[in-house]
Design a protein around this motif. Structure first.
Motif, mmCIF file in Angstrom:
data_model
loop_
_atom_site.group_PDB
_atom_site.id
_atom_site.type_symbol
_atom_site.label_atom_id
_atom_site.label_comp_id
_atom_site.label_asym_id
_atom_site.label_seq_id
_atom_site.Cartn_x
_atom_site.Cartn_y
_atom_site.Cartn_z
ATOM 1 N N ASN A 1 54.214 63.570 49.564
ATOM 2 C CA ASN A 1 53.521 64.243 50.659
ATOM 3 C C ASN A 1 53.264 65.684 50.243
ATOM 4 O O ASN A 1 54.142 66.538 50.350
ATOM 5 N N GLN A 2 52.079 65.939 49.751
ATOM 6 C CA GLN A 2 51.721 67.275 49.293
ATOM 7 C C GLN A 2 51.621 68.236 50.480
ATOM 8 O O GLN A 2 51.096 67.875 51.538
ATOM 9 N N PRO A 3 52.140 69.461 50.327
ATOM 10 C CA PRO A 3 52.125 70.405 51.446
ATOM 11 C C PRO A 3 50.737 70.963 51.757
ATOM 12 O O PRO A 3 50.541 71.613 52.784
ATOM 13 N N GLY A 4 49.786 70.742 50.868
ATOM 14 C CA GLY A 4 48.442 71.259 51.082
ATOM 15 C C GLY A 4 47.489 70.719 50.032
ATOM 16 O O GLY A 4 47.888 70.051 49.075
ATOM 17 N N GLN A 5 46.230 71.001 50.233
ATOM 18 C CA GLN A 5 45.198 70.571 49.297
ATOM 19 C C GLN A 5 45.058 71.611 48.193
ATOM 20 O O GLN A 5 45.053 72.811 48.448
ATOM 21 N N VAL A 6 44.976 71.129 46.949
ATOM 22 C CA VAL A 6 44.706 72.033 45.832
ATOM 23 C C VAL A 6 43.204 72.305 45.809
ATOM 24 O O VAL A 6 42.402 71.446 45.452
ATOM 25 N N ASN A 7 42.830 73.500 46.205
ATOM 26 C CA ASN A 7 41.417 73.844 46.355
ATOM 27 C C ASN A 7 40.860 74.494 45.096
ATOM 28 O O ASN A 7 41.606 75.089 44.305
ATOM 29 N N PRO A 8 39.559 74.398 44.888
ATOM 30 C CA PRO A 8 38.927 75.089 43.756
ATOM 31 C C PRO A 8 39.186 76.590 43.837
ATOM 32 O O PRO A 8 39.146 77.186 44.914
ATOM 33 N N GLY A 9 39.487 77.176 42.704
ATOM 34 C CA GLY A 9 39.761 78.604 42.668
ATOM 35 C C GLY A 9 41.244 78.924 42.714
ATOM 36 O O GLY A 9 41.644 80.066 42.446
ATOM 37 N N MET A 10 42.081 77.960 43.080
ATOM 38 C CA MET A 10 43.523 78.195 43.080
ATOM 39 C C MET A 10 44.023 78.296 41.648
ATOM 40 O O MET A 10 43.447 77.724 40.726
ATOM 41 N N LYS A 11 45.087 79.050 41.466
ATOM 42 C CA LYS A 11 45.652 79.258 40.136
ATOM 43 C C LYS A 11 47.054 78.657 40.052
ATOM 44 O O LYS A 11 47.765 78.559 41.042
ATOM 45 N N CYS A 12 47.405 78.277 38.854
ATOM 46 C CA CYS A 12 48.762 77.808 38.585
ATOM 47 C C CYS A 12 49.746 78.918 38.917
ATOM 48 O O CYS A 12 49.441 80.108 38.811
ATOM 49 N N ILE A 13 50.945 78.543 39.319
ATOM 50 C CA ILE A 13 51.949 79.517 39.745
ATOM 51 C C ILE A 13 52.359 80.452 38.605
ATOM 52 O O ILE A 13 52.795 81.575 38.847
ATOM 53 N N LYS A 14 52.218 80.006 37.362
ATOM 54 C CA LYS A 14 52.612 80.863 36.246
ATOM 55 C C LYS A 14 51.593 81.977 36.038
ATOM 56 O O LYS A 14 50.404 81.715 35.874
ATOM 57 N N PRO A 15 52.029 83.221 36.046
ATOM 58 C CA PRO A 15 51.098 84.340 35.829
ATOM 59 C C PRO A 15 50.385 84.200 34.484
ATOM 60 O O PRO A 15 51.004 83.908 33.458
ATOM 61 N N GLY A 16 49.091 84.369 34.515
ATOM 62 C CA GLY A 16 48.304 84.322 33.285
ATOM 63 C C GLY A 16 47.776 82.956 32.928
ATOM 64 O O GLY A 16 46.938 82.833 32.023
ATOM 65 N N CYS A 17 48.225 81.923 33.604
ATOM 66 C CA CYS A 17 47.734 80.571 33.303
ATOM 67 C C CYS A 17 46.328 80.411 33.891
ATOM 68 O O CYS A 17 46.114 80.671 35.084
#
Length: 238
Positions: free
Chosen positions: A208-224
């Motif tokens: 059960n994903q907490p939300g939709q992964v939308n275009p423009g979202m970034k990976c949690i790792k800085p710089g990824c």
């Protein structure tokens, strides 16, 4: 073994185990009280017989019960012994309780003492076990909800880790990226003596994903620069 470990950590307290009634091998332990050197032998025998009667009646109703009639230990020692083992209910009965046709039950999860009538044993004790089961489950769910967060930036990610939370964060899914997250989330200081704080690691990808992964979202790792594939649950190792 991990499931058992989680059960111990979630429900246990400073007095020992706190077992949910449905998984406890002993649900009720019966301890005679008021046995002193001045108690007549016939009164002591009657008290022990009463304990055995309670045990037999509980077993008939499907309650896993046990009498602790050991005479080389005091009632207080027995109380501590069975609290340590996490038995959900301790049933105490003494000469005065017998005269009043009652007994005392003590809940392991809250320590609450309740006086109950002898005639209602078969109904009251199973009902109390169900109450304890429901209360422990509700408390555990509440604790999980209070320590489960959704984060989208690394600062909130680190803050959540320091507050001992489980974190759901957008993640690209690449193993090298996870290794960097682990290194970046390490701390030099110990959170507790003898328990060094390690970096965060992925635990699972929630169905059960907490939300939709939308275009423009970034990976949690800085710089990824990779697009997140899903929200992943992270937690800190100890």
């Amino acid at each position: 073994t991990r499931t058992i470990g989680v059960l111990v950590m979630v429900h246990g307290d400073n007095s020992g185990l706190v077992l949910p009634p449905r998984v406890a091998c002993i649900q009720v332990v019966i301890v005679p009280c008021g046995v002193t050197v001045n108690l007549k032998k016939e009164d002591k025998d009657a008290l022990y017989a009463q304990c055995e009667e309670y045990k037999a009646r509980l077993l008939k109703t499907g309650v896993r019960s046990k009498c602790d009639l050991r005479e080389n230990y005091s009632p207080g020692w027995k109380f501590n012994h069975w609290e340590l083992k996490g038995v959900p209910i301790r049933l105490e009965v003494g000469p005065k309780d017998m005269k009043a046709n009652q007994y005392v039950v003590v809940r392991r999860d809250t320590g609450e003492k309740i006086v109950m009538r002898k005639c209602g044993l078969e109904d009251d004790v199973p009902a109390l076990l169900e109450t304890i089961q429901s209360a422990m489950f509700a408390r555990a769910r509440c604790e999980l909800a209070d320590h489960l967060r959704v984060v989208d930036n690394f600062d909130d990610f680190l803050k959540g880790l320091d507050e001992k939370c489980l974190l759901q964060a957008p993640f690209c899914g690449d193993e090298p990226c996870e290794d960097e997250i682990k290194e970046m989330s390490k701390k030099d200081a110990d959170l507790e003596p003898g328990a060094p704080s390690m970096g965060a690691k992925s635990l699972c990808i929630p169905f059960n994903q907490p939300g939709q992964v939308n275009p423009g979202m970034k990976c949690i790792k800085p710089g990824c620069q990779k697009t997140p594939q899903f929200y992943t649950m992270f937690g800190r190792s100890y």
